[in-house]
Design a protein around this motif. Structure first.
Motif, PDB file in Angstrom:
ATOM      1  N   VAL A 278      -3.057  15.149  -4.294  1.00 16.84           N
ATOM      2  CA  VAL A 278      -3.391  15.207  -2.870  1.00 16.84           C
ATOM      3  C   VAL A 278      -4.811  14.691  -2.652  1.00 16.84           C
ATOM      4  O   VAL A 278      -5.067  13.930  -1.712  1.00 16.84           O
ATOM      5  CB  VAL A 278      -3.218  16.642  -2.329  1.00 16.84           C
ATOM      6  N   LYS A 279      -5.731  15.086  -3.526  1.00 18.37           N
ATOM      7  CA  LYS A 279      -7.108  14.602  -3.400  1.00 18.37           C
ATOM      8  C   LYS A 279      -7.163  13.079  -3.553  1.00 18.37           C
ATOM      9  O   LYS A 279      -7.866  12.399  -2.808  1.00 18.37           O
ATOM     10  CB  LYS A 279      -7.999  15.272  -4.436  1.00 18.37           C
ATOM     11  N   LEU A 280      -6.398  12.536  -4.499  1.00 19.93           N
ATOM     12  CA  LEU A 280      -6.333  11.077  -4.668  1.00 19.93           C
ATOM     13  C   LEU A 280      -5.835  10.400  -3.395  1.00 19.93           C
ATOM     14  O   LEU A 280      -6.412   9.411  -2.939  1.00 19.93           O
ATOM     15  CB  LEU A 280      -5.402  10.715  -5.828  1.00 19.93           C
ATOM     16  N   GLN A 281      -4.762  10.912  -2.844  1.00 21.47           N
ATOM     17  CA  GLN A 281      -4.213  10.333  -1.619  1.00 21.47           C
ATOM     18  C   GLN A 281      -5.248  10.367  -0.501  1.00 21.47           C
ATOM     19  O   GLN A 281      -5.416   9.385   0.223  1.00 21.47           O
ATOM     20  CB  GLN A 281      -2.968  11.104  -1.183  1.00 21.47           C
ATOM     21  N   ASP A 282      -5.924  11.504  -0.362  1.00 19.82           N
ATOM     22  CA  ASP A 282      -6.938  11.636   0.691  1.00 19.82           C
ATOM     23  C   ASP A 282      -8.074  10.634   0.498  1.00 19.82           C
ATOM     24  O   ASP A 282      -8.520   9.999   1.463  1.00 19.82           O
ATOM     25  CB  ASP A 282      -7.500  13.057   0.718  1.00 19.82           C
ATOM     26  N   GLU A 283      -8.551  10.490  -0.740  1.00 16.86           N
ATOM     27  CA  GLU A 283      -9.637   9.551  -1.031  1.00 16.86           C
ATOM     28  C   GLU A 283      -9.222   8.120  -0.675  1.00 16.86           C
ATOM     29  O   GLU A 283      -9.970   7.384  -0.035  1.00 16.86           O
ATOM     30  CB  GLU A 283     -10.015   9.609  -2.517  1.00 16.86           C
ATOM     31  N   ILE A 284      -8.024   7.739  -1.096  1.00 16.78           N
ATOM     32  CA  ILE A 284      -7.544   6.373  -0.861  1.00 16.78           C
ATOM     33  C   ILE A 284      -7.349   6.120   0.631  1.00 16.78           C
ATOM     34  O   ILE A 284      -7.740   5.079   1.156  1.00 16.78           O
ATOM     35  CB  ILE A 284      -6.243   6.118  -1.655  1.00 16.78           C
ATOM     36  N   LEU A 285      -6.771   7.098   1.339  1.00 15.07           N
ATOM     37  CA  LEU A 285      -6.574   6.945   2.775  1.00 15.07           C
ATOM     38  C   LEU A 285      -7.902   6.941   3.523  1.00 15.07           C
ATOM     39  O   LEU A 285      -8.077   6.178   4.475  1.00 15.07           O
ATOM     40  CB  LEU A 285      -5.652   8.047   3.306  1.00 15.07           C
ATOM     41  N   ASP A 286      -8.849   7.792   3.093  1.00 15.85           N
ATOM     42  CA  ASP A 286     -10.167   7.823   3.740  1.00 15.85           C
ATOM     43  C   ASP A 286     -10.912   6.500   3.570  1.00 15.85           C
ATOM     44  O   ASP A 286     -11.691   6.101   4.430  1.00 15.85           O
ATOM     45  CB  ASP A 286     -11.024   8.965   3.183  1.00 15.85           C
ATOM     46  N   ASP A 287     -10.657   5.812   2.456  1.00 18.19           N
ATOM     47  CA  ASP A 287     -11.283   4.505   2.213  1.00 18.19           C
ATOM     48  C   ASP A 287     -10.613   3.390   3.015  1.00 18.19           C
ATOM     49  O   ASP A 287     -11.075   2.257   2.994  1.00 18.19           O
ATOM     50  CB  ASP A 287     -11.200   4.133   0.731  1.00 18.19           C
ATOM     51  N   ASP A 288      -9.522   3.723   3.703  1.00 18.51           N
ATOM     52  CA  ASP A 288      -8.709   2.694   4.380  1.00 18.51           C
ATOM     53  C   ASP A 288      -8.357   1.569   3.403  1.00 18.51           C
ATOM     54  O   ASP A 288      -8.370   0.390   3.756  1.00 18.51           O
ATOM     55  CB  ASP A 288      -9.447   2.122   5.601  1.00 18.51           C
ATOM     56  N   ALA A 289      -8.045   1.970   2.179  1.00 14.44           N
ATOM     57  CA  ALA A 289      -7.782   0.998   1.116  1.00 14.44           C
ATOM     58  C   ALA A 289      -6.449   0.280   1.311  1.00 14.44           C
ATOM     59  O   ALA A 289      -6.329  -0.901   1.001  1.00 14.44           O
ATOM     60  CB  ALA A 289      -7.793   1.697  -0.241  1.00 14.44           C
ATOM     61  N   TYR A 290      -5.463   0.986   1.811  1.00 16.18           N
ATOM     62  CA  TYR A 290      -4.137   0.399   1.965  1.00 16.18           C
ATOM     63  C   TYR A 290      -3.496   0.923   3.234  1.00 16.18           C
ATOM     64  O   TYR A 290      -3.833   2.001   3.712  1.00 16.18           O
ATOM     65  CB  TYR A 290      -3.231   0.765   0.777  1.00 16.18           C
ATOM     66  N   VAL A 291      -2.565   0.194   3.722  1.00  9.74           N
ATOM     67  CA  VAL A 291      -1.711   0.647   4.805  1.00  9.74           C
ATOM     68  C   VAL A 291      -0.317   0.762   4.200  1.00  9.74           C
ATOM     69  O   VAL A 291       0.221  -0.210   3.663  1.00  9.74           O
ATOM     70  CB  VAL A 291      -1.696  -0.352   5.986  1.00  9.74           C
ATOM     71  N   PHE A 292       0.228   1.955   4.247  1.00  9.95           N
ATOM     72  CA  PHE A 292       1.539   2.191   3.653  1.00  9.95           C
ATOM     73  C   PHE A 292       2.601   2.104   4.741  1.00  9.95           C
ATOM     74  O   PHE A 292       2.563   2.853   5.716  1.00  9.95           O
ATOM     75  CB  PHE A 292       1.590   3.580   3.006  1.00  9.95           C
ATOM     76  N   CYS A 293       3.501   1.195   4.602  1.00 10.21           N
ATOM     77  CA  CYS A 293       4.609   1.110   5.541  1.00 10.21           C
ATOM     78  C   CYS A 293       5.832   0.630   4.778  1.00 10.21           C
ATOM     79  O   CYS A 293       5.732  -0.127   3.811  1.00 10.21           O
ATOM     80  CB  CYS A 293       4.295   0.184   6.711  1.00 10.21           C
ATOM     81  N   SER A 294       6.968   1.109   5.208  1.00 12.86           N
ATOM     82  CA  SER A 294       8.206   0.695   4.538  1.00 12.86           C
ATOM     83  C   SER A 294       9.386   0.937   5.466  1.00 12.86           C
ATOM     84  O   SER A 294       9.293   1.666   6.454  1.00 12.86           O
ATOM     85  CB  SER A 294       8.402   1.468   3.233  1.00 12.86           C
TER      86      SER A 294
END
Length: 85
Positions: A37-53
């Motif tokens: 969960v912490k990894l997901q939060d860090e990656i999302l907070d960085d706006d590193a990727y946009v996840f869509c499917s």
């Protein structure tokens, strides 16, 4: 991870890299969940990727299959609760 075949955006963050390394050595499932969960939060907070499917699928099973539940990611359907009677 830097250098990963799937890191198409060349994302790099030292905290995330360290956490992934720590995750690979942690075997306590509760701690692993917290780390994920912490990894997901860090990656999302960085706006590193946009996840869509868009997943279109059909589910078919026999009557003797129990506890089979559809999820947005197909690999979550096979769980410890899945059973065949």
């Amino acid at each position: 991870m830097p250098g990963s075949d799937y890191n198409y955006g060349n994302y790099k963050d030292d905290d995330v890299t360290k956490l992934v390394g720590d995750l690979s050595k942690e075997f306590d499932t509760d701690k692993r969940g917290e780390m994920a969960v912490k990894l997901q939060d860090e990656i999302l907070d960085d706006d590193a990727y946009v996840f869509c499917s868009f997943l279109q699928m059909n589910l078919i099973s026999k009557k003797n299959v129990k506890n089979y539940t559809a999820h947005a990611c197909d690999y979550y359907e096979i769980t410890a609760d899945l059973d065949i009677e």
